[in-house]
Motif scaffolding. Structure first.
Motif, PDB file in Angstrom:
ATOM      1  N   GLN A  85     -35.128 -21.874 -10.089  1.00 54.39           N
ATOM      2  CA  GLN A  85     -34.478 -21.782  -8.749  1.00 54.39           C
ATOM      3  C   GLN A  85     -35.045 -22.005  -7.790  1.00 54.39           C
ATOM      4  O   GLN A  85     -33.766 -22.843  -6.736  1.00 54.39           O
ATOM      5  N   LYS A  86     -35.755 -22.132  -7.335  1.00 54.56           N
ATOM      6  CA  LYS A  86     -36.700 -22.756  -6.117  1.00 54.56           C
ATOM      7  C   LYS A  86     -36.471 -24.401  -6.105  1.00 54.56           C
ATOM      8  O   LYS A  86     -36.136 -24.571  -4.501  1.00 54.56           O
ATOM      9  N   VAL A  87     -37.058 -24.472  -7.201  1.00 51.33           N
ATOM     10  CA  VAL A  87     -36.196 -26.559  -7.546  1.00 51.33           C
ATOM     11  C   VAL A  87     -35.685 -26.496  -8.588  1.00 51.33           C
ATOM     12  O   VAL A  87     -35.450 -26.598  -9.361  1.00 51.33           O
ATOM     13  N   ALA A  88     -34.051 -26.601  -8.146  1.00 48.10           N
ATOM     14  CA  ALA A  88     -33.081 -26.126  -9.076  1.00 48.10           C
ATOM     15  C   ALA A  88     -32.673 -27.937  -9.823  1.00 48.10           C
ATOM     16  O   ALA A  88     -33.153 -29.156  -9.285  1.00 48.10           O
ATOM     17  N   GLY A  89     -32.377 -27.963 -11.117  1.00 46.58           N
ATOM     18  CA  GLY A  89     -32.164 -29.170 -11.700  1.00 46.58           C
ATOM     19  C   GLY A  89     -33.501 -29.170 -12.688  1.00 46.58           C
ATOM     20  O   GLY A  89     -33.269 -30.331 -13.320  1.00 46.58           O
ATOM     21  N   GLN A  90     -34.421 -28.850 -12.701  1.00 42.92           N
ATOM     22  CA  GLN A  90     -35.652 -29.319 -13.055  1.00 42.92           C
ATOM     23  C   GLN A  90     -34.998 -29.225 -15.009  1.00 42.92           C
ATOM     24  O   GLN A  90     -35.780 -29.426 -15.826  1.00 42.92           O
ATOM     25  N   LEU A  91     -34.710 -28.042 -15.570  1.00 44.82           N
ATOM     26  CA  LEU A  91     -34.180 -27.946 -16.483  1.00 44.82           C
ATOM     27  C   LEU A  91     -32.907 -27.549 -16.753  1.00 44.82           C
ATOM     28  O   LEU A  91     -31.514 -27.751 -16.063  1.00 44.82           O
ATOM     29  N   ASN A  92     -32.546 -29.105 -18.267  1.00 40.43           N
ATOM     30  CA  ASN A  92     -30.917 -29.550 -17.825  1.00 40.43           C
ATOM     31  C   ASN A  92     -30.199 -28.145 -18.582  1.00 40.43           C
ATOM     32  O   ASN A  92     -30.896 -26.976 -19.028  1.00 40.43           O
TER      33      ASN A  92
END
Length: 609
Positions: free
Chosen positions: A362-369
């Motif tokens: 949530q803090k850095v979006a897009g890390q998990l697909n």
């Protein structure tokens, strides 16, 4: 392999044990400037062997420059590739927690002069990565831990401003000016606070003197008091300016701290991979640690041996846990850590790790697909169910269902969520909504193939069963009857498929027996092929019949038939209730109880029946 793993453990642990107890001279480190080290590091990809030779030469000179005989002997052992091989007899311990340094993130001991040596650490780290690519686990583990021995894992202001560390950086590194500025600001603030404190104390003395002096001396004291107040005002203004400068310097420190800790996190991740590679090479996780079995000897003695699988592998998880604390914005690390905890059967720790992964994402979006997010939601749903937190489990099942694009998987999750609401959460309205949609999709199929139809009826039966429970709890008795009737019809359709399958098996058996008779005469290849073909077909049909019986056995038939009969009796529809009990008796569904219920109804409602 045991010797290799033993050496690896010693290499991992020993540098941490002895590193902070040494007093060293910074001049030894200055002989290897960071500029020269970086020139060598540029060749690690193109010419790794040449870079390795140059780095080893520099490290050999560095270690041999230490007057400590112990360290010289240690370095000689390392150069020869033995590293105390003859002295170490301890076997691989799957629980490296006992040897693990638990306070590795704590502040360094103040008595140690060199708090961090980035040039030596960079050389060891480069060698570790070269050895990792060359599949040399022992040397890689040694150099990884030596890299950490000369590196502060978690940056702090003391290390940041350490003058010895700053001497070992590149001459043009912006940290040098930033750290020096930070240190000078702190020193100025300390001096300013001291002067301001003295001025406040002087003001108190002057005020006391004014109360006790005659009128002739008051003018002199007033003038001194005025100058003292002007001095205090200037001190406050200077302190405000220093606070602003300190804030900027602290912001610079935080940025470097974040970058430094992320680099440490990467190193720990690589060490975790190394630990796992050695475990896999030794097949540690496949070994049976505690054996359990009962057997009797010739003297009729019973012995107990435990064959349960050991699952307490903590080294890999410990490295990932430290790495996650150093880089809390990285969602991938707690994701891997949660998988490890789940495999180790530690559901509470796995839940915490998955939650940290979601927070970081949530803090850095897009890390998990989307696939990884779906896996996180689905695993959390299962873990919360395992820990009996059913509302949380339902919430993550819902999130997982929303992330799923595969229609079959989505259909399965819909059923599981409806079942969970029925049995555990008590949200019967939501259960009804989900199961109605699930059944609407099923009723639109109506397959003709026996295999597909059997599976179709199985899914329908269980859906109607849970739907009937929800309707009953929700006091919707009309729909309750329809759901029970639908479950009964699905079961009766399964019975029809079983009867048809028995006929197919009879035909297949006859064909097999006829082809077998031809083998009694002069055997030909085509007769043998025909027999084998018919035999295979017979076994295939028989296997499907066994599957049908398994499906039938999984049905809670007593609940369906007796619940429907009880409802019809209360309706009251005595004749239909009696017929339902009679049907249960004919089908062998709790026949004794069915007969008792039939007799009871005839005694109570004889005239009506």
């Amino acid at each position: 392999m045991r010797r290799l793993s033993t050496l690896m453990i010693l290499a991992l642990v020993c540098p941490f044990i002895h590193a902070r107890n040494l007093r060293e001279d910074v001049a030894r480190y200055e002989k290897y400037p960071m500029e020269d080290v970086e020139k060598i590091l540029e060749n690690t990809e193109k010419a790794p062997n040449d870079a390795k030779r140059d780095l080893l030469d520099k490290l050999r000179d560095f270690y041999l420059s230490d007057p400590s005989e112990k360290k010289i002997l240690q370095q000689q052992d390392v150069n020869q590739g033995y590293f105390l091989q003859k002295k170490i007899t301890k076997e691989w311990n799957v629980n490296i927690q006992r040897l693990f340094i638990k306070d590795i993130l704590s502040n360094p001991i103040k008595g140690f002069h060199i708090l961090e040596a980035p040039n030596i650490s960079a050389m060891h780290l480069a060698l570790a990565r070269i050895y990792m690519r060359q599949k040399d686990s022992y040397h890689a583990s040694y150099h990884y831990t030596q890299a950490l021995r000369f590196r502060t894992l978690k940056m702090n202001p003391d290390v940041y401003m350490d003058p010895n560390r700053l001497k070992l950086l590149r001459k043009d590194d912006p940290q040098i000016d930033a750290a020096s500025e930070y240190q000078s600001i702190l020193k100025e603030m300390e001096e300013n606070e001291k002067k301001e404190r003295e001025a406040r104390e002087n003001e108190i003395v002057l005020k006391d003197a004014l109360l006790n002096q005659k009128a002739s001396n008051r003018d002199i004291l007033d003038e001194q008091l005025r100058k003292n107040r002007e001095l205090m005002d200037s001190m406050r203004k200077k302190n405000n300016d220093l606070l602003d400068r300190k804030k900027k310097s602290e912001d610079q420190f935080r940025e470097y701290e974040k970058s430094h800790n992320k680099s440490s996190s990467v190193i720990l991740n690589e060490m975790a991979v190394l630990i796992r590679e050695i475990e896999d090479a030794n097949k540690e996780r496949q070994k049976v640690i505690y054996k359990k079995s009962f057997y009797k000897t010739q003297f009729n003695q019973t012995f107990l041996h435990d064959y349960s699988q050991n699952r307490d592998y903590t080294a890999y998880a410990n490295y990932l846990d430290m790495s996650s604390r150093l880089d809390p914005e990285n969602a991938k690390i707690p994701f891997l850590l949660a998988k490890e905890y789940k495999l180790s059967q530690k559901p509470h720790k796995a839940i915490d790790a998955y939650q940290k992964s979601l927070e970081a994402n949530q803090k850095v979006a897009g890390q998990l697909n989307d696939g990884e997010l779906k896996a996180v939601y689905l695993n959390l749903a299962g873990l919360y169910y395992e820990t009996k937190k059913y509302v949380d489990s339902a919430y993550y099942y819902q999130l997982s269902m929303e992330k799923t694009s595969d229609p079959d998987e989505k259909k399965n999750l819909t059923f599981q969520l409806g079942k969970l609401h029925t049995n555990k959460t008590g949200n019967y309205k939501e259960s009804i909504r989900l199961l109605q949609g699930y059944l609407a999709e099923l009723n639109g199929l109506n397959p003709s193939d026996p295999h597909q139809r059997a599976e179709w009826n199985r899914e329908k039966f269980h859906a109607y069963h849970f739907l009937s429970i929800s309707y009953q709890k929700n006091l919707n008795m009309t729909e309750y009857e329809k759901a029970l009737t639908g479950a009964r019809e699905s079961y009766e359709d399964i019975e029809k498929i079983i009867e048809e399958q028995k006929k197919i098996i009879e035909v297949a058996f006859t064909k097999m027996q006829d082809s077998k008779k031809n083998l009694l005469n002069d055997t030909r290849q085509e007769d043998l092929s025909a027999y084998n073909r018919n035999k295979t077909e017979y076994e295939k049909e028989n296997l499907f019949l066994n599957e049908l019986y398994s499906i039938k056995k999984s049905f809670p038939l007593r609940n369906i038939y007796f619940s429907l009969a009880e409802y019809l009796e209360r309706k009251p529809d005595y004749k239909s209730a009696l017929e339902t009990y009679q049907m249960a008796e004919r089908k062998g569904i709790s026949p004794d109880e069915a007969r008792r219920q039939i007799q009871r109804m005839r005694n109570m409602y004889g005239v009506s029946l």
